[in-house]
Structure formats: C-alpha cells, structure tokens
Enzyme design. Sequence first.
Site, PDB file in Angstrom:
ATOM      1  N   ASP A 114      78.158  41.531  81.228  1.00 27.04           N
ATOM      2  CA  ASP A 114      79.601  41.570  81.451  1.00 27.04           C
ATOM      3  C   ASP A 114      80.156  40.158  81.274  1.00 27.04           C
ATOM      4  OD1 ASP A 114      81.929  43.343  82.682  1.00 27.04           O
ATOM      5  OD2 ASP A 114      82.048  41.344  83.599  1.00 27.04           O
ATOM      6  N   ASN A 156      92.061  37.044  78.536  1.00 30.08           N
ATOM      7  CA  ASN A 156      93.083  37.771  77.775  1.00 30.08           C
ATOM      8  C   ASN A 156      94.478  37.383  78.217  1.00 30.08           C
ATOM      9  OD1 ASN A 156      91.695  39.279  75.862  1.00 30.08           O
ATOM     10  ND2 ASN A 156      91.329  41.001  77.229  1.00 30.08           N
ATOM     11  N   HIS A 171      95.369  39.061  73.603  1.00 27.84           N
ATOM     12  CA  HIS A 171      94.338  40.043  73.258  1.00 27.84           C
ATOM     13  C   HIS A 171      93.683  39.773  71.905  1.00 27.84           C
ATOM     14  CE1 HIS A 171      94.761  42.775  76.660  1.00 27.84           C
ATOM     15  NE2 HIS A 171      96.070  42.556  76.597  1.00 27.84           N
ATOM     16  N   ASP A 182      89.782  39.605  71.375  1.00 28.48           N
ATOM     17  CA  ASP A 182      88.989  40.371  70.405  1.00 28.48           C
ATOM     18  C   ASP A 182      88.020  39.468  69.655  1.00 28.48           C
ATOM     19  OD1 ASP A 182      90.308  42.640  71.162  1.00 28.48           O
ATOM     20  OD2 ASP A 182      91.645  42.712  69.428  1.00 28.48           O
ATOM     21  N   GLU A 207      84.546  44.864  78.094  1.00 28.01           N
ATOM     22  CA  GLU A 207      83.862  43.579  77.917  1.00 28.01           C
ATOM     23  C   GLU A 207      82.395  43.680  78.306  1.00 28.01           C
ATOM     24  OE1 GLU A 207      85.976  43.248  81.976  1.00 28.01           O
ATOM     25  OE2 GLU A 207      86.263  44.243  80.049  1.00 28.01           O
TER      26      GLU A 207
END
Length: 363
Positions: free
Chosen positions: A226, A234, A239, A243, A270
């Site tokens: 994680d 973010n 975002h 990505d 994630e």
Amino acid sequence: MTNPETLLSLEERIRELEIENKSLAETCHNLATSQKKLEELVAASTKKQLAMEMQSMELEQIFSSSSDPIWVVRQDGTIVRANSAMLRLLNRTHDAVVGHACHDVFDFCSRDSARCPLTQAHLPQSFHEWDIECPNAKGESDFYMVSTASLVTLDGSPGIVGHFRDITIRKRAEAALEQANTALSHLARVDALTQIPNRRAFDEALQAEWGRLAREEGPLSLVLCDIDCFKKYNDHYGHQAGDKVLRRVAEALADCARRPADLASRYGGEEFALLLPQTPLEGALSVAEKARQAVEDLALQHPTSSVKPILTLSLGVASVIPSLHIAPTTLIESADKALYQAKNADRNRVVPAVCSSPTSLNL
C-alpha cells in the site's frame, strides 16, 4: 376327263398350300409384332442415349464452368482432366497439366505423403476432405478445402476426382478473430493505467497456484503493498500526478517479481500484490523488503507525507502451504492483517503475518 386320283392329289395339294399360307400369315404377324417391339426398343434406347448425352453435356458444363478448381487424376498419377479454375490455381496451361503427373504440377501432391489424394484414394474410405495452404503470386498464403472421391475414369482405370474450395477468407477471418480474442483476453487481465496484471488476473493466478501447490505441498506467499499517504499525494499534486506515481510503483514492483511464476498485480486503488509460488516466508520477506526499498529509491517527492518527504510503501506478508480444505482467501486475509499492522506502525515497513493456524500458515 380328269382322273379321280389326280383330283384327289390336287385337293391335298390345295390343303397343304392353305396350311402353308396360314403359317406364313402367322409368321408375318409375328415378324410385324417383333419389328414393332424392336422399333420401340430402338426408340427407348435412343431416348435413353439422348438423355445420357444431355446429362453428360450438363456435367461437362458444370465441370468446365465451376469457379472451384476441379481435376480428375488416374491411379498412376496422370491428370486426365482439369477445369479452367484448376489451371488458374496451378498457374499453368491446359497442355502443361493434362497428361502430366500430378506430382510434377502441384507441390502438395507427393507419392510419399499421406496427404496426397492418390494415397487417400487407396484407403478404404472413398471420400476424404482436408485443408491445404498454397502460396499465391503475392507471396501470401491461400487456403483450400480439398475433397477427393474415388471414381473410374473414361478409359476404365481407377482414379479420383479432386475438388478445391477456396476458404482463404474464412481462414483469415478465423485468424483475425483468434488474434482479437487473444487481445481481448489480455486486456481483460491487464490494468489499463499501470499495464501490469489486474485484480482479475491475480484472482485467477491465486486459484491456479493454490490448486497446484496443494497437490505438490509447496509454499505460496503473498505480499500486499500500500502506498503510504497516497490520498495526501493526490490532494497535493493532483490525480494526473498520482497516476504517474502508480505507474512508477507498478514498474518497480514488477521488477521484483522476476521468476516466471511470480506475479505483480494492481490489487485496487493504491494497493498492489506480489504472488510468489514456491516461496517460503523468509524468501517472501526478502522480496518484500526489496520492493519497499525499490519504491523508496525512486525518490518521488511527497512533502505532505507523515512518514518521509518521499514516497514510501507499507507491506504485509503471509505464507501458506495450500490445502484443498482451506479457501485461498485465508492467505489474503493474513497478508491484509499484516499490512494493517504495518500501516499502524508508522508505515514504510514490512510486517509478517501472525500465525493463527500453524497447520496451514507457515511463518
């Protein structure tokens, strides 16, 4: 005056002539009847012969005008007949085909090949069908379905008739469909963003490896990963930047799954997963530490993280010898609990699962 004996002789002669005349009349009648029957037979034979000639003409027209290549080959390999379509397929003239051996004008004909129509004609089954591939003038391949059947040629010798149906379009469509299905199958198992296997691929691999290692009694390990404080990343960078980070992390984790059976996948959001068949806990912990270090070595700036000013990873590790009496979710639950502990212990660390079932989980 006439002698009585003479008169008697004349009367007998007259009776004899009458009998002969009657017999002659019957013979004439029989001849007339026979002639009529003969005329009827001749007429019927002529009609039958005419019908046969018409049928032969029709068959000749069908043979000549067929768009499919057709030829007739004697048992000794000599080509007896070939229609225009067959000449085009062979790319030869009539004189270069008819009267020549089929082995000399068509590559797929070979006396030593079980696929040769003459070889097939000797088999008990009278009808045979198979596909062949023929190169064309463009250097590509055309495909034909070849049908052969035994027959007696016009000279009375045994042979075969071969019919070639062009199935190139069908074959190419089948190949294109197979490629499309392969591509779709690949897309269905690949995460669109990170281009590594997705959750579906992970679930399928887990089921397959669980069954295989249950039979082999080998270890199966799972590392759940994680990204620490990813929501803050973010929120801070947006975002699109998030990505890009997911793609970079996916690449780093994929590099850690080096063996052919190892699988690095995006588990969701994630979270990532490393499935490690035939790997005991010690080996899985080593791989997990390499993965943690690989992400840290990326040195991706994360100023809002509560762990470090760079991107870090928390990992939970579990290992089990699969059993058909235990669900594969047991392994996931154990790794997930270990990941939860890693996140509650200041993150950026590898934590092994606490064994709750020593007979199934090996730590």
